[in-house]
Scaffold this motif. Structure first.
Motif, PDB file in Angstrom:
ATOM      1  N   ALA A 356      46.610  42.586  41.194  1.00 10.86           N
ATOM      2  CA  ALA A 356      45.659  41.930  42.084  1.00 10.86           C
ATOM      3  C   ALA A 356      45.969  40.448  42.226  1.00 10.86           C
ATOM      4  N   PRO A 357      46.461  40.022  43.385  1.00 10.64           N
ATOM      5  CA  PRO A 357      46.384  38.592  43.691  1.00 10.64           C
ATOM      6  C   PRO A 357      44.931  38.233  43.956  1.00 10.64           C
ATOM      7  N   THR A 358      44.607  36.984  43.957  1.00 10.02           N
ATOM      8  CA  THR A 358      43.234  36.579  44.237  1.00 10.02           C
ATOM      9  C   THR A 358      42.999  36.610  45.738  1.00 10.02           C
ATOM     10  N   VAL A 359      42.088  37.484  46.177  1.00  6.22           N
ATOM     11  CA  VAL A 359      41.720  37.719  47.578  1.00  6.22           C
ATOM     12  C   VAL A 359      42.948  37.797  48.498  1.00  6.22           C
ATOM     13  N   SER A 417      39.886  40.831  35.966  1.00  8.44           N
ATOM     14  CA  SER A 417      38.453  40.950  35.728  1.00  8.44           C
ATOM     15  C   SER A 417      37.833  41.814  36.819  1.00  8.44           C
ATOM     16  N   SER A 418      36.632  42.275  36.559  1.00  9.65           N
ATOM     17  CA  SER A 418      35.942  43.122  37.525  1.00  9.65           C
ATOM     18  C   SER A 418      35.827  42.438  38.882  1.00  9.65           C
ATOM     19  N   PHE A 419      35.482  41.159  38.893  1.00  5.39           N
ATOM     20  CA  PHE A 419      35.270  40.482  40.168  1.00  5.39           C
ATOM     21  C   PHE A 419      36.574  40.107  40.858  1.00  5.39           C
ATOM     22  N   ARG A 420      37.592  39.771  40.084  1.00  5.54           N
ATOM     23  CA  ARG A 420      38.867  39.507  40.737  1.00  5.54           C
ATOM     24  C   ARG A 420      39.417  40.781  41.358  1.00  5.54           C
ATOM     25  N   ARG A 421      39.220  41.888  40.687  1.00  9.95           N
ATOM     26  CA  ARG A 421      39.724  43.168  41.198  1.00  9.95           C
ATOM     27  C   ARG A 421      39.007  43.598  42.472  1.00  9.95           C
ATOM     28  N   SER A 422      37.733  43.346  42.553  1.00 11.38           N
ATOM     29  CA  SER A 422      36.928  43.958  43.610  1.00 11.38           C
ATOM     30  C   SER A 422      36.505  43.006  44.714  1.00 11.38           C
ATOM     31  N   THR A 423      37.001  41.774  44.702  1.00 11.25           N
ATOM     32  CA  THR A 423      36.629  40.809  45.734  1.00 11.25           C
ATOM     33  C   THR A 423      37.709  40.725  46.802  1.00 11.25           C
ATOM     34  N   MET A 424      37.280  40.791  48.059  1.00  7.70           N
ATOM     35  CA  MET A 424      38.175  40.598  49.198  1.00  7.70           C
ATOM     36  C   MET A 424      37.611  39.482  50.081  1.00  7.70           C
ATOM     37  N   ALA A 448      36.086  32.750  39.804  1.00  8.12           N
ATOM     38  CA  ALA A 448      36.310  31.988  38.572  1.00  8.12           C
ATOM     39  C   ALA A 448      34.994  31.707  37.848  1.00  8.12           C
ATOM     40  N   ALA A 449      33.954  31.342  38.596  1.00  9.06           N
ATOM     41  CA  ALA A 449      32.666  31.042  37.973  1.00  9.06           C
ATOM     42  C   ALA A 449      32.022  32.295  37.378  1.00  9.06           C
ATOM     43  N   LEU A 450      32.106  33.411  38.087  1.00 12.14           N
ATOM     44  CA  LEU A 450      31.502  34.646  37.590  1.00 12.14           C
ATOM     45  C   LEU A 450      32.241  35.167  36.361  1.00 12.14           C
ATOM     46  N   GLU A 451      33.554  35.001  36.323  1.00 16.70           N
ATOM     47  CA  GLU A 451      34.311  35.418  35.140  1.00 16.70           C
ATOM     48  C   GLU A 451      33.805  34.692  33.898  1.00 16.70           C
ATOM     49  N   LEU A 459      30.453  45.878  32.697  1.00 12.53           N
ATOM     50  CA  LEU A 459      30.239  46.655  33.911  1.00 12.53           C
ATOM     51  C   LEU A 459      31.140  47.882  33.851  1.00 12.53           C
ATOM     52  N   ASP A 460      30.557  49.078  33.920  1.00  9.18           N
ATOM     53  CA  ASP A 460      31.376  50.271  33.815  1.00  9.18           C
ATOM     54  C   ASP A 460      32.080  50.610  35.123  1.00  9.18           C
ATOM     55  N   GLN A 461      31.753  49.880  36.185  1.00 12.33           N
ATOM     56  CA  GLN A 461      32.445  50.025  37.458  1.00 12.33           C
ATOM     57  C   GLN A 461      32.400  48.681  38.183  1.00 12.33           C
TER      58      GLN A 461
END
Length: 566
Positions: A356-359, A417-424, A448-451, A459-461
């Motif tokens: 995963a690159p960032t967005v 991280s969950s948010f890096r993986r799932s953010t577009m 970055a802030a949420l991480e 988070l299980d998903q």
């Protein structure tokens, strides 16, 4: 009455107002956009680019080519720096645009060799100020492209089997293909040859280069349903027929933007041999029967909404294929995440590694260094995904750890991280003339802030966070757990500021949900961009506190009280 395009017998003209359907109303252009397409096929502009505009410069380009036909070759003018989002709807396109271009390179699910990656990277470095983004259409998008450099860019791309042909415009846009086609141990059917056949036969065909609007295709044979088939104009999804074996299920009429609609099953089983003709039949229906009077109603989803799947099937079989297709089963619920992030075994004993690159943001240097890394570990190639990710294919077992470490050094995490993986995030105001707010940098800062803030929460998903700069939903906001649509809102001090309308609880087929669904909105909920991290953190904590065992974020968001979503 006979169709000029196909020689078929056409239906009698309608009584009443024309919708501009070629097969019913004839070809008389009903708006300026249809008129400029009728005057000259968009494919023809390439010669003028190479012989005139690249030599005489930006100011030599007339408006219909610059704002219209250039799109047939993947070129859009980019936004002039320094124009704030509040002026996006107030200015004319020529006032918003810079004298540089976004250039879109299509991959059509192709496995990119190290040689191709180096060419993509070198183009970024030499001509695009190091810009390069992986889009959710598996494209590479450059910025800062000068018209003078376009012929040399085409020469380099085409020398290694890549192209920008019909990457934009009212054309068959880039195909989404499974990133693990031909290698996944659990694959139902390999779609590679189907995509190759369709693109070689019909990409750049003048008979299909004047559609009512864009036409998006997705084809997969993987059980993760990894090509977001519910939101494409046409999709072929791998299934196993009880008597006929592996093949495809046909879906038609998906699309988002300001009038979102999920695709519907047509109910037929499509064999690998029949798939190219079926695709051609569907796009031909769109060409001949699609609405051309108003561009806001010119997508295939509006025709399907009027006809319904049964009529669409009848027209496809009787008027375009000349044969009946067998009934077929629906795809099974999605098995595993469709982004393919992480390390996975292939059917040949090697591994594929999703990162995963960032967005979706990469660069020329990252692409060329990635090519070196792929060769160094003895891997085969790289595919892009429909989730702004990339997958390295054919990694030897003894090269996996070296590859994962090397990817991390490039900012490409196989264990994000969950948010890096799932953010577009879409392109946003940095380059897009339609955008109202910043997206890429905003999303990067929020991740970055949420991480940091949510590091202690399990988070299980992943919770999908999609950030879009305008209402057009290039980042698929209606199908995200948290979808953010850019707008101008008012802060606590009464000032007009960049912000977002919030869509909650959307999603496509996944292991967590059997069916796709669109998100809900909360009346009056608009979040200033500066408050976005606080809002998402608050929402996630409420979900964790209130969820029932095994409940997904989407399910919670649809049942939660409005005050819990603000």
């Amino acid at each position: 009455m006979t169709s000029v395009a196909s020689g078929r017998t056409l239906r009698p003209p309608r009584t009443g107002r024309s919708n501009g359907q070629w097969a019913v109303d004839g070809r008389e252009p009903l708006n300026p956009n249809e008129a400029f397409k009728a005057e000259d096929n968009g494919l023809n502009v390439r010669e003028r680019i190479e012989t005139t505009y690249a030599r005489e410069g930006f100011d030599s380009i007339p408006g219909d080519d610059l704002h219209g036909r250039f799109r047939w070759w993947g070129l859009y003018t980019q936004r002039k720096p320094g124009i704030d989002g509040g002026r996006t709807a107030q200015l004319e396109p020529h006032e918003l645009e810079d004298s540089y271009f976004m250039l879109r390179v299509r991959t059509d699910g192709q496995a990119l060799s190290p040689t191709q990656l180096r060419v993509l990277g070198d183009i970024s470095t030499d001509f695009a100020r190091e810009s390069a983004d992986i889009s959710d259409r598996q494209n590479i998008q450059y910025h800062w492209i000068a018209i003078e450099d376009v012929p040399e860019i085409w020469r380099r791309l085409e020398a290694v089997g890549l192209q920008t042909t019909e990457a934009c415009g009212d054309t068959p846009r880039a195909f989404l293909g499974s990133p693990v086609a031909g290698i996944a141990a659990d694959e139902i059917i390999d779609p590679t040859e189907v995509i190759r056949t369709i693109t070689s036969r019909w990409l750049g065909d003048p008979e299909l280069s004047n559609l009512p609007r864009k036409f998006k295709t997705a084809i997969t044979g993987h059980p993760s349903l990894d090509v977001v088939h519910e939101i494409n104009d046409v999709s072929l999804v791998g299934v196993v027929h009880p008597d006929l074996g592996p093949g495809f299920d046909l879906w038609v009429g998906g699309g988002l933007s300001t009038a979102p609609r999920l695709a519907e099953r047509i109910g037929v089983f499509v064999s690998e041999a029949d798939a190219p003709d079926v695709w051609h039949g569907v796009i031909s229906i769109f060409r001949d029967y699609g609405y051309r009077r108003m561009r806001t109603k010119a997508r295939l989803k509006f025709l399907l909404a009027e006809w319904g799947p049964a009529k669409f099937r009848e027209v496809l079989e009787t008027e375009y294929l000349g044969r009946t297709l067998p009934d077929g089963p629906p795809p099974a619920p999605a098995k595993g995440p469709g982004d393919h992030v992480g390390v996975h075994a292939q059917k040949d004993g090697r591994f594929y590694v999703g990162a995963a690159p960032t967005v979706g943001r990469v660069s020329g240097t990252i692409l060329t260094t990635l090519a070196d890394l792929v060769e160094r570990v003895g891997a085969d190639a790289v595919r892009l995904t429909a989730h702004q990710k990339l997958v390295v294919l054919g990694v030897p077992a003894d090269g996996v750890d070296v590859l994962v470490a090397g990817l991390a050094d490039l900012g490409l995490s196989a264990t994000p991280s969950s948010f890096r993986r799932s953010t577009m995030a879409c392109t946003g105001i940095e380059y897009c003339k339609l955008a109202i707010v910043d997206t890429k940098d905003t999303a990067t800062a929020v991740i970055a802030a949420l991480e940091e803030r949510l590091a202690g929460i399990e988070l299980d998903q992943p919770i999908a966070l999609h950030v879009n700069g305008c209402p057009n939903s290039c980042a698929r906001i209606q199908t995200a757990d948290i979808g953010l649509k850019g707008l101008i809102t008012t802060d606590d001090a009464g000032e007009s500021v960049p912000g977002f309308q919030v869509h909650l609880g959307g999603g496509l087929a996944s292991p967590e949900r059997d069916e796709a669904g669109l998100g809900r909105t909360v009346r009056g909920l608009k979040v200033p961009a500066t408050d976005l991290t606080d809002y998402v953190e608050r929402l996630v904590r409420r979900f964790v506190d209130q969820r029932t065992e095994g409940e997904s974020f989407a399910a919670w968001a649809h049942r939660a009280d409005e005050e819990d979503l603000t």
